[in-house]
Design an enzyme around this catalytic site. Structure first.
Site, mmCIF file in Angstrom:
data_model
loop_
_atom_site.group_PDB
_atom_site.id
_atom_site.type_symbol
_atom_site.label_atom_id
_atom_site.label_comp_id
_atom_site.label_asym_id
_atom_site.label_seq_id
_atom_site.Cartn_x
_atom_site.Cartn_y
_atom_site.Cartn_z
ATOM 1 N N THR A 52 39.607 35.925 37.856
ATOM 2 C CA THR A 52 38.333 35.495 37.245
ATOM 3 C C THR A 52 37.494 34.885 38.364
ATOM 4 O OG1 THR A 52 39.376 35.126 35.098
ATOM 5 C CG2 THR A 52 37.373 33.888 35.482
ATOM 6 N N SER A 54 39.894 31.238 27.975
ATOM 7 C CA SER A 54 39.978 29.834 28.414
ATOM 8 C C SER A 54 38.830 29.475 29.353
ATOM 9 C CB SER A 54 41.296 29.587 29.155
ATOM 10 O OG SER A 54 42.377 29.795 28.291
ATOM 11 N N ASN A 114 39.993 39.636 33.914
ATOM 12 C CA ASN A 114 41.328 39.144 33.629
ATOM 13 C C ASN A 114 42.210 39.167 34.867
ATOM 14 O OD1 ASN A 114 43.153 37.834 32.022
ATOM 15 N ND2 ASN A 114 44.068 39.697 31.238
ATOM 16 N N ASP A 119 44.369 39.285 26.695
ATOM 17 C CA ASP A 119 44.087 37.924 26.236
ATOM 18 C C ASP A 119 44.252 37.783 24.723
ATOM 19 O OD1 ASP A 119 43.701 36.541 28.563
ATOM 20 O OD2 ASP A 119 41.528 36.674 28.569
ATOM 21 N N GLY A 155 41.191 30.711 36.712
ATOM 22 C CA GLY A 155 42.556 30.166 36.696
ATOM 23 C C GLY A 155 43.271 30.292 35.372
ATOM 24 N N GLY A 156 42.875 31.253 34.523
ATOM 25 C CA GLY A 156 43.609 31.525 33.274
ATOM 26 C C GLY A 156 43.704 30.298 32.395
HETATM 27 N N1 GLY Z 1 40.830 36.292 31.158
HETATM 28 C C1 GLY Z 1 40.892 34.903 31.307
HETATM 29 C C2 GLY Z 1 40.267 34.155 30.185
HETATM 30 O O1 GLY Z 1 39.311 34.633 29.594
HETATM 31 O O2 GLY Z 1 40.704 33.100 29.850
#
Ligand code: GLY
Length: 558
Positions: free
Chosen positions: A365, A437, A385, A407, A456-457
């Site tokens: 991201t 997130s 992602n 996700d 950072g997920g």
């Molecule tokens: N793909 C990471 C997020 O949207 O949280």
């Protein structure tokens, strides 16, 4: 209720629920992004008479070219906008949508188990992209320049190429096998199937043509006509399920932001389908009930960990695309935070069993922050992602597809690729947006403002949280982006610590409170922040030392 009482109530609510801070314009402009060429593209547009929103369009497109591992035309994102002229604050939701043929069990094998490769690699993993629609929308509704002007730096970068860096090599190596499975991705991003040498130029002629189509025709240039046909055919031949209607029907949404009040600060952040604003609010509301300055650093970290645990537990149970599910309204209420915080033991970690399934993911991201000389701001977090998304480039388009479908909860009640548990609210459905997130955020009071975000997920939200606490403590931009990071997300039941930045004593302190700790083999995040001192009109900006980005403050000729 008499009307005047209602009016007073509404007025009080407006004051407390959404404060508007009048501020003087900065003397200069500031931009922080994950790549020096993207920062340069933003300033180029400001110099041409563009505003922060034009710059955001230019930066989004530039990052799509020069940081292909993090975001792109084949992905989505959230752009938080603040327009100085009327104080309007809005979130542009350009999140991907599930194709119309998507269904709840599409990634389960004949044994009912999640086929993890299918939701991560190749076009079946890809949602319908939102970035091209967002570029057009932001330019048309908020910019001063034409879309063509704002896209021109990105088009030039795609034609002239960008240089391979060590960071690029690391991410290409991580996704090498998947990239080798896509002939177009292999040709563009690899050298004979291996990571290219540093300083090799990555040129993207097809992507330049696709950008030129968007520059000439707006979103239609991507979602209809020859590009759309290439996307549907190319994805379909490799196992994807996109249709022309899916592309033609894609819509960005303007959403109200999520506002939280912490001490005298107002925090403005992302709304669903990002969990960011709600989870951040749930954590801050709990923390406000403790005066953190009464505690030493180890006690503070214990309390922060416990508030994270509770907020992520709720994320797992309740959050998903609010156009498809009903999300309880109480999650960000101060009274609810009291209930949550009342179960926190100040000297001992709470057992997860006394609470009950969590989800989250995504490792790559990107984020950028902009403040222009007029006081307009953008905080935007964009994603495809995983690093290099699905690793599939659609032949003839240069478009690298996302794997944002991962996700969603591919399998309800079972652990996903990160050891986390899926949930009902975030189950796959046609046209639904997967829970995110991403947490682009503004935090401000009468005197100070910070524009912040990071990739950072699942750790994005806690990184933003820790940075907010550092900001309130008075740290400067460089100190904030450099701070060591820790994270708890309910499941797995462990405090995750960055590989560096915590002494043995500090690690012991977490254990002393009863927390299991996991020291990661690396650092994480790539935060881009701008701080504005409204009293002195001075700017401060920093790009995370973990990345290769650039934060710059510059005079703009008016
Ligand atoms: N793909 C990471 C997020 O949207 O949280």
């Amino acid at each position: 209720m008499p009307r005047f009482i209602v009016s007073i109530f509404v007025l009080l609510c407006l004051i407390s629920c959404s404060q508007s801070f009048v501020e003087k314009k900065p003397h200069q402009a500031a931009i922080a992004t994950a790549h020096p060429l993207a920062t340069q593209a933003g300033f180029n547009i400001l110099e041409q008479g563009g505003n922060a929103f034009d710059a955001a369009v230019a930066i989004t497109a530039a990052l799509a070219v020069v940081e292909p591992a993090g975001s792109g035309l084949g992905g989505g994102g959230f752009w938080l906008l603040h327009r100085a002229s009327d104080q309007k604050q809005i979130m542009i939701d350009g999140r991907e949508t599930a194709p119309s043929a998507a269904h709840r069990d599409m990634y389960l094998d004949q044994h009912g188990q999640h086929n993890k490769k299918a939701s991560l690699d190749g076009p079946l993993a890809a949602g319908i992209p939102g970035v091209p629609a967002a570029l057009d929308h932001i330019s048309q509704h908020y910019g001063h320049l034409t879309l063509k002007q704002a896209l021109s730096p990105a088009i030039a970068y795609a034609k002239q190429g960008f240089k391979v860096t060590p960071h690029y090599q690391k991410l290409v190596s991580f996704r090498l096998q998947a990239l080798n499975n896509s002939p177009a991705a292999k040709r563009i991003f690899l050298q004979d199937g291996t990571p290219p040498q540093t300083d090799t130029l990555i040129k993207q002629a097809d992507l330049a043509l696709t950008l030129e189509k968007i520059a000439a025709k707006g979103a239609t240039g991507f979602y209809q006509g020859t590009v759309a046909q290439l996307l549907v055919d190319g994805a379909g031949e490799a196992g994807g399920i996109w249709t022309l209607e899916d592309l033609a029907n894609y819509q960005i949404k303007e959403r109200n932001t999520v506002k939280t009040h912490y001490q005298d600060y107002q925090i403005t952040s992302a709304a669903l389908p990002s969990s960011g604003g709600i989870v951040l609010g749930t954590i801050l509301n709990q923390l406000e009930l403790f005066d953190l300055s009464d505690y030493d650093i180890n006690q503070q970290r214990h309390l922060i960990t416990e508030t994270m645990r509770r907020a992520y537990f709720d994320r797992s149970r309740y959050l998903g695309d609010s156009d498809f599910i009903t999300v309880p309204e109480h999650l960000t209420a101060k009274s609810y935070a009291k209930t949550l915080a009342s179960t926190i033991d100040k000297i001992k970690a709470t057992s997860n069993e006394t609470l009950h399934t969590s989800t989250s993911k995504g490792e790559d991201t990107t984020h950028f922050s902009v403040l222009d000389q007029y006081g307009n701001r953008v905080s935007a977090t964009l994603s495809i992602n995983y690093p290099f998304g699905s690793a599939f480039v659609v032949p003839g388009t240069g478009v690298l597809l996302n794997d944002e479908m991962d996700d969603f909860s591919a399998q309800i009640g079972a652990a996903n690729v990160y050891g986390l548990i899926g949930n009902e609210a975030n189950a796959i459905a046609a046209n639904k947006r997967p829970l995110s997130s991403m947490t682009p955020t503004f935090i401000e009071n009468e005197d100070h403002l910070m524009i912040i975000g990071t990739p950072g997920g699942s750790r994005i939200i806690t990184m933003v949280l820790l940075a907010i606490l550092d900001f309130i403590e008075g740290k400067n931009a460089q100190e904030i982006v450099s701070s060591p990071r820790f994270h708890h997300q309910y499941l797995p039941n462990e405090v995750q610590l960055e590989s560096t930045g915590f002494s043995e004593q500090e690690k012991m302190a977490f254990r002393h409170f009863g927390h299991s700790i996991k020291v990661l083999d690396r650092q994480y995040g790539n935060m881009q922040i701008i701080i504005y001192d409204k009293r002195t009109r001075q700017l401060d900006a920093a790009s995370d030392p973990r990345g290769e980005g650039l934060a710059t403050i510059q005079n703009i000729k008016r």
